[in-house]
Design a protein around this motif. Structure first.
Motif, PDB file in Angstrom:
ATOM      1  N   TYR A  95      15.429  21.421 101.624  1.00  0.00           N
ATOM      2  CA  TYR A  95      14.079  21.901 101.934  1.00  0.00           C
ATOM      3  C   TYR A  95      13.756  23.231 101.240  1.00  0.00           C
ATOM      4  CZ  TYR A  95      14.813  18.647 105.822  1.00  0.00           C
ATOM      5  OH  TYR A  95      15.092  17.548 106.574  1.00  0.00           O
ATOM      6  N   GLY A  96      14.793  23.952 100.821  1.00  0.00           N
ATOM      7  CA  GLY A  96      14.565  25.270 100.224  1.00  0.00           C
ATOM      8  C   GLY A  96      14.133  26.298 101.251  1.00  0.00           C
ATOM      9  N   LEU A  97      14.479  26.066 102.516  1.00  0.00           N
ATOM     10  CA  LEU A  97      14.070  26.954 103.611  1.00  0.00           C
ATOM     11  C   LEU A  97      15.293  27.428 104.382  1.00  0.00           C
ATOM     12  CD1 LEU A  97      11.046  24.848 104.969  1.00  0.00           C
ATOM     13  CD2 LEU A  97      10.899  26.963 103.637  1.00  0.00           C
ATOM     14  N   LYS A  98      15.550  28.716 104.320  1.00  0.00           N
ATOM     15  CA  LYS A  98      16.581  29.343 105.137  1.00  0.00           C
ATOM     16  C   LYS A  98      15.903  30.273 106.140  1.00  0.00           C
ATOM     17  CE  LYS A  98      19.956  27.293 103.055  1.00  0.00           C
ATOM     18  NZ  LYS A  98      20.700  26.228 103.749  1.00  0.00           N
ATOM     19  N   GLU A  99      16.698  31.004 106.896  1.00  0.00           N
ATOM     20  CA  GLU A  99      16.138  31.809 107.975  1.00  0.00           C
ATOM     21  C   GLU A  99      15.098  32.805 107.478  1.00  0.00           C
ATOM     22  OE1 GLU A  99      19.779  33.316 109.427  1.00  0.00           O
ATOM     23  OE2 GLU A  99      20.131  31.673 110.831  1.00  0.00           O
ATOM     24  N   PHE A 100      15.437  33.544 106.423  1.00  0.00           N
ATOM     25  CA  PHE A 100      14.515  34.588 105.947  1.00  0.00           C
ATOM     26  C   PHE A 100      13.243  33.983 105.362  1.00  0.00           C
ATOM     27  CE2 PHE A 100      12.957  37.725 102.851  1.00  0.00           C
ATOM     28  CZ  PHE A 100      12.839  38.836 103.685  1.00  0.00           C
ATOM     29  N   LEU A 142      11.031  38.562 113.700  1.00  0.00           N
ATOM     30  CA  LEU A 142      11.398  37.357 112.949  1.00  0.00           C
ATOM     31  C   LEU A 142      12.362  37.665 111.808  1.00  0.00           C
ATOM     32  CD1 LEU A 142       8.009  35.417 112.721  1.00  0.00           C
ATOM     33  CD2 LEU A 142      10.088  34.615 113.835  1.00  0.00           C
ATOM     34  N   THR A 143      12.047  38.686 111.050  1.00  0.00           N
ATOM     35  CA  THR A 143      12.861  38.993 109.864  1.00  0.00           C
ATOM     36  C   THR A 143      14.155  39.718 110.208  1.00  0.00           C
ATOM     37  OG1 THR A 143      11.571  41.014 109.529  1.00  0.00           O
ATOM     38  CG2 THR A 143      10.884  39.052 108.313  1.00  0.00           C
ATOM     39  N   SER A 144      14.220  40.348 111.391  1.00  0.00           N
ATOM     40  CA  SER A 144      15.413  41.114 111.779  1.00  0.00           C
ATOM     41  C   SER A 144      15.952  40.664 113.122  1.00  0.00           C
ATOM     42  CB  SER A 144      15.071  42.613 111.820  1.00  0.00           C
ATOM     43  OG  SER A 144      14.475  43.045 110.635  1.00  0.00           O
ATOM     44  N   PHE A 145      15.912  39.343 113.380  1.00  0.00           N
ATOM     45  CA  PHE A 145      16.308  38.861 114.705  1.00  0.00           C
ATOM     46  C   PHE A 145      17.782  39.121 115.009  1.00  0.00           C
ATOM     47  CE2 PHE A 145      17.820  35.413 112.139  1.00  0.00           C
ATOM     48  CZ  PHE A 145      18.861  34.834 112.854  1.00  0.00           C
ATOM     49  N   ASP A 177      19.622  32.213 118.303  1.00  0.00           N
ATOM     50  CA  ASP A 177      19.552  31.996 116.865  1.00  0.00           C
ATOM     51  C   ASP A 177      18.121  32.255 116.397  1.00  0.00           C
ATOM     52  OD1 ASP A 177      18.266  29.867 117.993  1.00  0.00           O
ATOM     53  OD2 ASP A 177      19.336  28.309 116.873  1.00  0.00           O
ATOM     54  N   PHE A 178      17.870  32.002 115.123  1.00  0.00           N
ATOM     55  CA  PHE A 178      16.532  32.254 114.573  1.00  0.00           C
ATOM     56  C   PHE A 178      15.474  31.390 115.260  1.00  0.00           C
ATOM     57  CE2 PHE A 178      13.181  30.976 111.597  1.00  0.00           C
ATOM     58  CZ  PHE A 178      12.585  32.206 111.378  1.00  0.00           C
ATOM     59  N   ALA A 179      15.813  30.133 115.532  1.00  0.00           N
ATOM     60  CA  ALA A 179      14.852  29.238 116.184  1.00  0.00           C
ATOM     61  C   ALA A 179      14.442  29.773 117.551  1.00  0.00           C
ATOM     62  CB  ALA A 179      15.451  27.842 116.313  1.00  0.00           C
ATOM     63  N   ASP A 180      15.398  30.340 118.261  1.00  0.00           N
ATOM     64  CA  ASP A 180      15.120  30.926 119.569  1.00  0.00           C
ATOM     65  C   ASP A 180      14.178  32.126 119.435  1.00  0.00           C
ATOM     66  OD1 ASP A 180      15.557  30.344 122.182  1.00  0.00           O
ATOM     67  OD2 ASP A 180      17.300  31.643 122.408  1.00  0.00           O
ATOM     68  N   ALA A 181      14.437  32.968 118.442  1.00  0.00           N
ATOM     69  CA  ALA A 181      13.580  34.135 118.211  1.00  0.00           C
ATOM     70  C   ALA A 181      12.174  33.702 117.823  1.00  0.00           C
ATOM     71  CB  ALA A 181      14.187  35.015 117.116  1.00  0.00           C
ATOM     72  N   ALA A 182      12.065  32.668 116.977  1.00  0.00           N
ATOM     73  CA  ALA A 182      10.757  32.184 116.553  1.00  0.00           C
ATOM     74  C   ALA A 182       9.976  31.565 117.711  1.00  0.00           C
ATOM     75  CB  ALA A 182      10.917  31.172 115.427  1.00  0.00           C
ATOM     76  N   TYR A 183      10.700  30.906 118.628  1.00  0.00           N
ATOM     77  CA  TYR A 183      10.038  30.227 119.752  1.00  0.00           C
ATOM     78  C   TYR A 183       9.188  31.190 120.572  1.00  0.00           C
ATOM     79  CZ  TYR A 183       9.564  28.298 124.461  1.00  0.00           C
ATOM     80  OH  TYR A 183       9.070  27.898 125.675  1.00  0.00           O
ATOM     81  N   TRP A 184       9.722  32.379 120.876  1.00  0.00           N
ATOM     82  CA  TRP A 184       8.997  33.315 121.739  1.00  0.00           C
ATOM     83  C   TRP A 184       7.753  33.885 121.062  1.00  0.00           C
ATOM     84  CZ3 TRP A 184      10.096  33.111 126.635  1.00  0.00           C
ATOM     85  CH2 TRP A 184      11.362  32.677 127.026  1.00  0.00           C
ATOM     86  N   ILE A 185       7.689  33.783 119.767  1.00  0.00           N
ATOM     87  CA  ILE A 185       6.496  34.216 119.039  1.00  0.00           C
ATOM     88  C   ILE A 185       5.528  33.049 118.849  1.00  0.00           C
ATOM     89  CG2 ILE A 185       5.681  35.130 116.825  1.00  0.00           C
ATOM     90  CD1 ILE A 185       8.408  36.634 116.700  1.00  0.00           C
ATOM     91  N   LEU A 186       6.081  31.875 118.507  1.00  0.00           N
ATOM     92  CA  LEU A 186       5.232  30.701 118.281  1.00  0.00           C
ATOM     93  C   LEU A 186       4.534  30.240 119.551  1.00  0.00           C
ATOM     94  CD1 LEU A 186       7.710  28.737 115.975  1.00  0.00           C
ATOM     95  CD2 LEU A 186       5.482  29.644 115.272  1.00  0.00           C
TER      96      LEU A 186
END
Length: 759
Positions: A76-81, A103-106, A116-125
């Protein structure tokens, strides 16, 4: 009417299964997924009754459940950052705002609730996406296919738009799992084999052979049908048969059952399989990744296949070969190794190295599977189909061994040439996919083994620093045990999570027992030989393998000698007795007195004129006892010179006194026992220190006894050391002329200076 079962199953249903699985205990995690698989299959069968042409494969769901095993969808060419940046763009967040920074410094947020990153993104999304449009599993796969293709086409704007479209039809909880699917790590707490077995009992075996989830789903759709035979097929990758590490003692058992063995040098390259059907080629790595686009699908494409134009005999229509892809140096006409600065999977035409396929087995020839034929028959066929071309394609050189000594000679020659080692094979063995394999999974625990500070050049240190530098953690930063790291007594100032580390090739002179490391063993004089960035972390030496090595005589002196025939003898392990509690094995001595009766000593060293053995005899002659290592009943440790153990006792605050041997010599000379004083000490334990505080001043002068002439030089030395310690502006030489000048310092001494005729 629906024509695909995946269009009838909502992605939200699968997300609910993931959420339930995460909340359950380890032994209960299988239940939600098992129920989902059953309901999916039941709906699929009902759909097939209504529509005989309907697609009912479980593959669309399984590729979302096991994204790390996905082989048919490109990256996918998609990593955390990069995901963080795209989410910031999708939500129009201020780049320096709190949510963007989270998001960038989770990782550095310090929030222990963020897994993990998905968890950090969830609270913002969740602030922006509340509702779901009921997207199906089929639609999710279509979106992911599109993102993958747009990335392959180098279209980042298209990737952004498609990711935005996917997010607009899902809610935050679904997006959390989508992110984990894209990052290929669901964190369900279940291994891939356990999940595959929920689908079908034979799913692990079939996936092991072909590395294809779609083939697993299509072949094993019926639970009542078992897989009794797995065939290798053209252009379908399979896991190769792997070798197993073997120490000399194990080899003794192996050879007794196999009096004829083939011996080959172990290649230091990349495991590959070559498929060819009517001059159409495919190349697959050990883990089933397709490198045909790199090497070439025919004689006119790629950087390698054109070199094979005349490599096969005319009668060869199709073939599957197993071997190692090595780097061949076109200037020196020699093989390189994986530890060198090149990647054999991505060599360019101008590179000094070119791919060279070293073949050591044939699995398929002219529409016939050969895996059930003995190795000796397969190799006879292999010799009839290839025209070897130096630096392009060669067959592995092998010799047949019928005695243990022949194997030992081959191993010693390999050691002398500093090669990877040797491989021995039973001439009658069949080809079993993934047999004797090391599992491709990360170990859960890592043990400290040695402390190494030499062996790398400045350039190699720079490479290592670039690899590890960003990931070092301070001693008190985080808990290493959360990453499965366990130390012994020796604890480093910095540590690194294992998944961010790398494998090192290390050599030492000797393997010895040690209480300082968690493995209970360590290396003497270790040095680093190579940085192995090509090896995954699970390919390091395991604890069980280390313990096997430790039980082999050959590894006690790792670099001192060759393996010998006697090293293959399997001996019964002697009953181990702790050395600490075993008295020295001694011969009877003539009793001279009993002045040391009831006292136990540990002797570290003696003098030139009174050696350690003589000291121990003197102690026993006077009723004392001697032990090799101090214990709770030991009076003291005796040392005649500056022994390394003295500093160790000081640094570790040892629980036993370390006393100058001169104290014992005075007792033996006078035949009168007196306890040692502060003037006799190298190291004082806590119990003795408390006794001294009540009986002696800080210079070692007794409060209750007169000092002797022999005591004065020691007291003077003690005073001098005190002066140095307190950093007085000038040190006064202590000699006859100026001794009277510093008399005030010794006002506490109860003797008349004018009566000291020894001056």
């Amino acid at each position: 009417m629906a024509d695909n079962i995946a269009s009838l199953i909502k992605f939200s249903q699968l997300c609910e299964v993931f959420d339930k699985t995460c909340m359950l205990k380890k032994q209960e995690k299988s239940a939600p997924l098992s129920l989902f698989i059953k309901e999916y299959k039941d709906k699929a069968l009902n759909l097939r009754k209504e529509n005989p042409n309907a697609l009912i494969s479980f593959y669309p769901a399984l590729r979302l459940i096991l994204p790390q095993l996905e082989r048919e969808r490109a990256a996918y060419g998609l990593k955390e950052f990069t995901l963080a940046k795209r989410i910031i763009k999708i939500l129009c967040l201020p780049p320096q705002g709190g949510d963007a920074i989270r998001l960038t410094s989770f990782k550095s947020s310090g929030n222990t609730n963020i897994k993990d990153f998905a968890d950090a993104a969830y609270w913002i999304l969740r602030k922006h996406f509340l509702d779901s449009s009921g997207v199906s599993i089929l639609q999710v796969n279509e979106y992911l296919n599109s993102i993958s293709q747009l990335n392959a086409d180098n279209n980042p704007r298209g990737v952004d738009e498609e990711l935005h479209n996917l997010f607009r039809c899902t809610n935050a909880d679904e997006q959390k799992w989508l992110i984990r699917i894209i990052l290929k790590d669901l964190k369900l707490g279940m291994g891939q084999d356990r999940i595959l077995k929920l689908y079908h009992p034979d799913a692990v075996d079939l996936f092991t052979v072909n590395n294809s989830l779609s083939i697993v789903c299509d072949t094993l759709s019926d639970l009542t049908v078992r897989l009794h035979e797995i065939e290798v097929s053209m252009f379908s990758p399979f896991r190769p048969m792997l070798s197993q590490r073997c120490d000399p003692v194990q080899f003794k058992k192996v050879f007794s059952n196999n009096p004829r063995l083939y011996i080959e040098n172990k290649f230091d390259g990349e495991r590959f399989q070559l498929h060819m059907d009517n001059n159409v080629f495919k190349f697959f790595s050990r883990n089933g990744f397709d490198y045909t686009s790199t090497y070439g699908a025919n004689y006119s494409t790629g950087g390698y296949t054109p070199l094979l134009k005349n490599a096969f005999k005319r009668h060869v229509r199709n073939v599957i070969l197993d071997g190692e892809m090595m780097g061949w140096n076109k200037k020196t006409n020699q093989f390189g190794s994986k530890g060198m600065d090149f990647d054999v999977k991505h060599l360019k035409p101008h590179n000094v190295y070119q791919p060279c396929f070293c073949v050591f087995d044939i699995i398929f020839l002219n529409d016939q599977v050969l895996s059930n034929k003995p190795l000796c028959d397969r190799l006879l066929l292999l010799n009839t189909i290839i025209n070897p071309v130096q630096g392009v394609i060669v067959t592995s050189h092998r010799m047949e061994a019928t005695s243990e000594q022949e194997v030992i000679d081959c191993l010693n020659r390999s050691m002398d040439r500093e090669e990877e080692g040797i491989v021995f094979k039973d001439v009658k063995s069949l080809y079993k996919s993934n047999d004797l394999a090391i599992p491709d999974k990360v170990p859960s625990e890592y043990c400290s083994f040695a402390k190494i500070a030499s062996g790398l050049s400045n350039d190699e240190l720079k490479i290592l620093d670039e690899k590890l530098g960003p990931h070092w953690k301070k001693k008190n930063e985080g808990n290493p045990e959360d990453f499965g790291i366990y130390w012994g007594k020796e604890k480093p100032d910095l540590w690194i999570p294992p998944n961010k580390s790398c494998v090192l090739l290390v050599r030492g002179s000797e393997l010895v027992r040690s209480a300082d490391f968690n493995t209970k063993y360590t290396l003497r004089f270790p040095r680093i030989l190579k940085i192995r960035l090509d090896k995954p972390i699970y390919d390091c030496l395991s604890l069980s393998e280390l313990e096997e090595l430790a039980g082999t005589k050959a590894v006690q002196k790792l670099s001192k000698r060759h393996i010998e025939l006697s090293d293959l003898e399997v001996v019964e392990k002697e009953k181990k007795i702790r050395r600490r509690y075993v008295p020295a094995e001694i011969k009877p001595v003539e009793a001279k007195s009993d002045i040391l009766s009831g006292y136990e000593f540990c002797v570290l060293s003696g003098y030139e004129d009174w050696g350690k053995d003589d000291v121990e005899i003197s102690i026993r002659e006077r009723g004392g006892s001697v032990v090799l290592v101090e214990r709770s009943t030991t009076l003291c440790i005796l040392a005649g010179d500056d022994h390394p153990r003295i500093n160790i006792c000081k640094q570790q605050n040892g629980q036993c006194d370390v006393v100058k041997l001169e104290w014992l010599r005075n007792i033996i000379n006078t035949e009168e026992f007196t306890l040692y004083t502060p003037l006799h000490m190298y190291h004082i334990c806590k119990k003795t220190r408390n006794r001294f505080l009540g009986e002696y001043d800080k210079y070692g002068d007794s409060y209750t006894k007169n000092i002797t002439e022999e005591d004065v030089p020691n007291i003077i030395e003690s005073v001098k050391q005190s002066v140095i310690k307190n950093q007085l502006p000038r040190l006064i030489p202590l000699n006859v002329t100026n001794f009277r000048k510093i008399m005030p310092i010794f006002h506490h001494l109860r003797l008349d200076i004018y009566d000291m005729k020894w001056l």
